[in-house]
Design a protein around this motif. Structure first.
Motif, PDB file in Angstrom:
ATOM      1  N   TRP A 296       0.829  -1.206   0.000  1.00  0.00           N
ATOM      2  CA  TRP A 296       0.000   0.000   0.000  1.00  0.00           C
ATOM      3  C   TRP A 296       0.868   1.261   0.000  1.00  0.00           C
ATOM      4  CZ3 TRP A 296      -1.961   2.219   5.110  1.00  0.00           C
ATOM      5  CH2 TRP A 296      -2.735   3.367   4.893  1.00  0.00           C
ATOM      6  N   GLN A 297       1.761   1.357   0.973  1.00  0.00           N
ATOM      7  CA  GLN A 297       2.604   2.542   1.064  1.00  0.00           C
ATOM      8  C   GLN A 297       3.638   2.598  -0.057  1.00  0.00           C
ATOM      9  OE1 GLN A 297       2.253   5.277   3.082  1.00  0.00           O
ATOM     10  NE2 GLN A 297       0.321   4.224   3.442  1.00  0.00           N
TER      11      GLN A 297
ATOM     12  N   ASN B 196       1.938   3.951  -3.131  1.00  0.00           N
ATOM     13  CA  ASN B 196       1.770   5.406  -3.010  1.00  0.00           C
ATOM     14  C   ASN B 196       3.086   6.132  -3.299  1.00  0.00           C
ATOM     15  OD1 ASN B 196      -0.926   5.156  -2.324  1.00  0.00           O
ATOM     16  ND2 ASN B 196      -0.545   5.258  -0.124  1.00  0.00           N
ATOM     17  N   GLU B 197       4.177   5.617  -2.747  1.00  0.00           N
ATOM     18  CA  GLU B 197       5.491   6.232  -2.971  1.00  0.00           C
ATOM     19  C   GLU B 197       5.940   6.091  -4.421  1.00  0.00           C
ATOM     20  OE1 GLU B 197       7.566   8.089  -1.009  1.00  0.00           O
ATOM     21  OE2 GLU B 197       5.880   8.122   0.377  1.00  0.00           O
TER      22      GLU B 197
ATOM     23  N   LEU C  52       4.026   5.777  -7.090  1.00  0.00           N
ATOM     24  CA  LEU C  52       3.195   6.656  -7.906  1.00  0.00           C
ATOM     25  C   LEU C  52       3.644   8.113  -7.766  1.00  0.00           C
ATOM     26  CD1 LEU C  52       0.852   6.195  -9.820  1.00  0.00           C
ATOM     27  CD2 LEU C  52      -0.705   6.639  -7.934  1.00  0.00           C
ATOM     28  N   PHE C  53       3.923   8.525  -6.543  1.00  0.00           N
ATOM     29  CA  PHE C  53       4.407   9.885  -6.311  1.00  0.00           C
ATOM     30  C   PHE C  53       5.760  10.095  -6.985  1.00  0.00           C
ATOM     31  CE2 PHE C  53       6.666  13.030  -3.638  1.00  0.00           C
ATOM     32  CZ  PHE C  53       5.846  14.120  -3.876  1.00  0.00           C
TER      33      PHE C  53
ATOM     34  N   THR D 200       5.166  10.482 -10.623  1.00  0.00           N
ATOM     35  CA  THR D 200       4.503  11.760 -10.913  1.00  0.00           C
ATOM     36  C   THR D 200       5.487  12.919 -10.922  1.00  0.00           C
ATOM     37  OG1 THR D 200       2.467  10.938  -9.904  1.00  0.00           O
ATOM     38  CG2 THR D 200       2.648  13.311 -10.177  1.00  0.00           C
TER      39      THR D 200
END
Length: 169
Positions: free
Chosen positions: A107-108, A111-112, A114-115, A118
């Motif tokens: 999960w984390q 998120n990392e 994807l960031f 980005t």
């Protein structure tokens, strides 16, 4: 269906081990080239950055395959002294703990990753190396491990209390 999915996960886990092995070879040759180049005041630019990123693939690429082969470490002294039901309880607790921990990591990590993608995050060195591939490799490796742990958990629940022929090594 379950057997087909299990075979697919095993093949994918084996592929990630092969990629991790390739990453290890690349890191080894880059490290050797960097050392030899440093002797002649000409180190390889980017060797450290590539090695850092391939380490993620090396470690997380092998987790699911090690779980499939039952090669993770455990306290054999306590496990071998326990009866079949207690071994099943230990296996179920270990699988549940692993699923919980690695689900949080997926999960984390996602998120990392994807960031990182980005913002086009990259290393700060002579050679700018993108960091998001290594972050996605972590997510892939941890996800494969979660799926394998769920398979193991189901197997341990179905076979609760059945005495397994346990061998060391």
């Amino acid at each position: 269906m379950l057997a087909t999915t299990q075979r697919f996960i095993e093949r994918l886990a084996f592929l990630t081990v092969l990629l991790g092995g390739l990453g290890l070879l690349i890191s080894m040759f880059l490290g050797m080239g960097d050392v030899v180049g440093s002797l002649f005041d000409n180190p390889l630019p980017g060797a450290l950055e590539v090695t850092e990123s391939t380490m993620v693939l090396i470690v997380f690429g092998g987790l699911a395959y090690a779980q499939i082969r039952q090669r993770h470490l455990r306290v054999e002294l306590a496990y071998l002294k326990a009866g079949p039901k207690m071994r099943s309880v230990m296996d179920i607790i270990a699988s549940l703990s692993g699923v919980t921990f690695f689900c949080l990591m997926v999960w984390q990590g996602f998120n990392e990753a994807l960031f990182s993608y980005t913002i086009s995050e990259a290393t700060s060195g002579l050679v700018r190396f993108p960091l998001y591939p290594a972050r996605f490799a972590l997510v892939l490796g941890a996800s494969l491990l979660v799926v394998q742990l769920v398979f193991d958990l189901v197997r341990d629940i179905v076979n609760f209390g059945v005495d397994k022929d346990f061998e060391l090594g």
